[in-house]
Design a protein around this motif. Structure first.
Motif, short mmCIF file in Angstrom:
data_model
loop_
_atom_site.label_atom_id
_atom_site.label_comp_id
_atom_site.label_asym_id
_atom_site.label_seq_id
_atom_site.Cartn_x
_atom_site.Cartn_y
_atom_site.Cartn_z
N HIS A 45 6.38 20.56 11.16
CA HIS A 45 6.95 21.45 12.19
C HIS A 45 7.65 22.64 11.55
O HIS A 45 7.49 23.78 11.99
CB HIS A 45 7.92 20.65 13.06
N ARG A 46 8.41 22.40 10.51
CA ARG A 46 9.17 23.46 9.86
C ARG A 46 8.26 24.56 9.29
O ARG A 46 8.55 25.74 9.43
CB ARG A 46 10.04 22.89 8.73
N VAL A 47 7.17 24.17 8.67
CA VAL A 47 6.32 25.15 7.99
C VAL A 47 5.30 25.82 8.92
O VAL A 47 4.66 26.80 8.52
CB VAL A 47 5.58 24.54 6.77
N CYS A 48 5.15 25.32 10.12
CA CYS A 48 4.20 25.92 11.07
C CYS A 48 4.92 26.84 12.05
O CYS A 48 6.05 26.59 12.43
CB CYS A 48 3.48 24.83 11.87
N ASP A 107 4.76 9.72 20.30
CA ASP A 107 5.43 10.16 21.52
C ASP A 107 6.86 10.64 21.27
O ASP A 107 7.31 11.61 21.89
CB ASP A 107 5.46 9.05 22.57
N ARG A 108 7.59 10.01 20.40
CA ARG A 108 8.99 10.37 20.16
C ARG A 108 9.15 11.77 19.57
O ARG A 108 10.24 12.32 19.59
CB ARG A 108 9.70 9.34 19.31
N PHE A 109 8.08 12.35 19.07
CA PHE A 109 8.14 13.69 18.49
C PHE A 109 7.57 14.75 19.43
O PHE A 109 7.46 15.91 19.06
CB PHE A 109 7.36 13.72 17.16
N THR A 110 7.22 14.34 20.64
CA THR A 110 6.58 15.24 21.60
C THR A 110 7.42 15.37 22.87
O THR A 110 8.44 14.70 23.03
CB THR A 110 5.19 14.73 21.99
N PHE A 129 9.90 9.91 27.97
CA PHE A 129 10.29 9.44 26.65
C PHE A 129 11.53 10.20 26.23
O PHE A 129 11.53 11.41 26.19
CB PHE A 129 9.17 9.65 25.62
N HIS A 130 12.57 9.49 25.93
CA HIS A 130 13.85 10.12 25.60
C HIS A 130 14.06 10.13 24.09
O HIS A 130 14.53 9.17 23.51
CB HIS A 130 15.00 9.41 26.31
N ALA A 131 13.68 11.24 23.48
CA ALA A 131 13.87 11.40 22.04
C ALA A 131 15.32 11.77 21.76
O ALA A 131 16.04 12.21 22.63
CB ALA A 131 12.93 12.47 21.51
N ARG A 132 15.73 11.59 20.53
CA ARG A 132 17.10 11.90 20.13
C ARG A 132 17.33 13.39 19.93
O ARG A 132 18.45 13.84 19.86
CB ARG A 132 17.43 11.16 18.85
N SER A 133 16.26 14.14 19.78
CA SER A 133 16.39 15.58 19.55
C SER A 133 15.32 16.31 20.36
O SER A 133 14.48 15.69 21.00
CB SER A 133 16.26 15.90 18.07
N ALA A 134 15.35 17.62 20.30
CA ALA A 134 14.35 18.43 21.01
C ALA A 134 12.95 18.09 20.49
O ALA A 134 12.78 17.82 19.30
CB ALA A 134 14.65 19.91 20.80
N PRO A 135 11.97 18.10 21.36
CA PRO A 135 10.61 17.78 20.91
C PRO A 135 10.09 18.80 19.91
O PRO A 135 10.39 19.99 20.00
CB PRO A 135 9.79 17.80 22.19
N LEU A 136 9.33 18.32 18.95
CA LEU A 136 8.74 19.18 17.93
C LEU A 136 7.37 19.69 18.34
O LEU A 136 6.96 20.78 17.95
CB LEU A 136 8.60 18.42 16.61
N MET A 165 -7.06 10.34 16.95
CA MET A 165 -7.01 11.77 16.72
C MET A 165 -5.93 12.34 17.63
O MET A 165 -5.98 12.15 18.84
CB MET A 165 -8.35 12.44 17.01
N PHE A 166 -4.95 12.97 17.01
CA PHE A 166 -3.89 13.65 17.75
C PHE A 166 -4.03 15.14 17.51
O PHE A 166 -4.14 15.57 16.36
CB PHE A 166 -2.51 13.22 17.24
N GLU A 167 -4.04 15.93 18.56
CA GLU A 167 -3.97 17.37 18.42
C GLU A 167 -2.66 17.79 19.05
O GLU A 167 -2.42 17.56 20.24
CB GLU A 167 -5.14 18.07 19.10
N LEU A 168 -1.80 18.37 18.24
CA LEU A 168 -0.45 18.74 18.65
C LEU A 168 -0.27 20.24 18.56
O LEU A 168 -0.86 20.90 17.71
CB LEU A 168 0.57 18.06 17.72
N GLU A 169 0.58 20.76 19.43
CA GLU A 169 0.96 22.17 19.36
C GLU A 169 2.43 22.24 19.00
O GLU A 169 3.26 21.55 19.60
CB GLU A 169 0.72 22.87 20.69
N VAL A 170 2.76 23.07 18.02
CA VAL A 170 4.13 23.21 17.55
C VAL A 170 4.96 23.91 18.61
O VAL A 170 4.59 24.97 19.12
CB VAL A 170 4.18 23.99 16.22
N MET A 171 6.09 23.30 18.95
CA MET A 171 7.03 23.88 19.92
C MET A 171 8.24 24.42 19.17
O MET A 171 8.88 23.69 18.42
CB MET A 171 7.47 22.82 20.92
N LYS A 172 8.52 25.70 19.35
CA LYS A 172 9.71 26.34 18.76
C LYS A 172 10.19 27.40 19.75
O LYS A 172 9.39 27.95 20.50
CB LYS A 172 9.38 27.01 17.42
N PRO A 173 11.48 27.71 19.72
CA PRO A 173 11.98 28.77 20.60
C PRO A 173 11.32 30.10 20.26
O PRO A 173 10.96 30.35 19.12
CB PRO A 173 13.48 28.84 20.29
#
Length: 133
Positions: A28-31, A65-68, A73-80, A124-132
Motif C-alpha cells: 500500500h505504501r509504495v503504490c 477482508d481486514r485490509f479492505t 468488517f470492522h478493521a482497526r484502521s482505515a482500509p488499505l 486470485m485477489f485484485e485490489l485497488e489501493v485506497m488513499k486520500p
C-alpha cells in the motif's frame, strides 16, 4: 498525477511472508492511489498449500477482508484496499462440472462445507489501493 494507474502482480508470494499485514501495508505504501494489485496464492484446500515447507500460511477467500473496505468488517484502521475482484481458482475438471461456478457464487458455504471434497487450486485477489486524494 496523470491519472494512469499501474498494475502490480504478486504471484505465489503471500503464503511465504512472515507477516501478511506488514507486507500488505508496504505494498500500500509504495503504490499510488488507484493502483491495481493482483495477488495469487494457493487456497487452503489446495495440494499446493501444504506440500511446500516454506509456506507459512494457507489462506481462504475472506483472508484479506481486514485490509479492505468490506462492509460489515470492522478493521482497526482505515482500509488499505478495495476489492475489484476475487476468485477461487480450480482445475479444469472442477470448472467443467460447475464446481468453480458454485464455489464462487457461494464462497462461505463452499469453504465451510465442501472445500475438502472439491479442493481449489488458488485464490486470485485484485485490489485497488485506497488513499486520500
Amino acid at each position: 498525477a496523470d491519472g494512469v494507474t499501474a498494475e502490480r502482480l504478486i504471484t505465489d508470494v503471500l503464503e511465504h511472508v512472515a507477516d501478511i499485514g506488514a507486507f500488505l501495508r508496504e505494498v500500500h505504501r509504495v503504490c499510488r492511489r488507484g493502483a491495481r494489485v493482483r495477488i495469487r496464492t494457493p487456497h487452503y484446500s489446495s495440494w499446493y498449500a501444504w506440500n511446500d515447507p516454506t509456506h507459512r500460511h494457507a489462506l481462504g477467500y475472506f483472508a484479506l477482508d481486514r485490509f479492505t473496505d468490506t462492509p460489515g468488517f470492522h478493521a482497526r484502521s482505515a482500509p488499505l484496499f478495495r476489492y475489484v475482484r476475487r476468485e477461487i481458482l480450480f482445475s479444469r475438471a472442477h470448472r467443467l462440472v460447475g464446481i468453480a461456478a458454485l464455489a464462487n457464487a457461494f464462497p462461505a458455504r463452499w469453504e465451510q462445507l465442501f472445500a475438502w471434497m472439491a479442493p481449489a487450486e488458488n485464490l486470485m485477489f485484485e485490489l485497488e489501493v485506497m488513499k486520500p486524494a
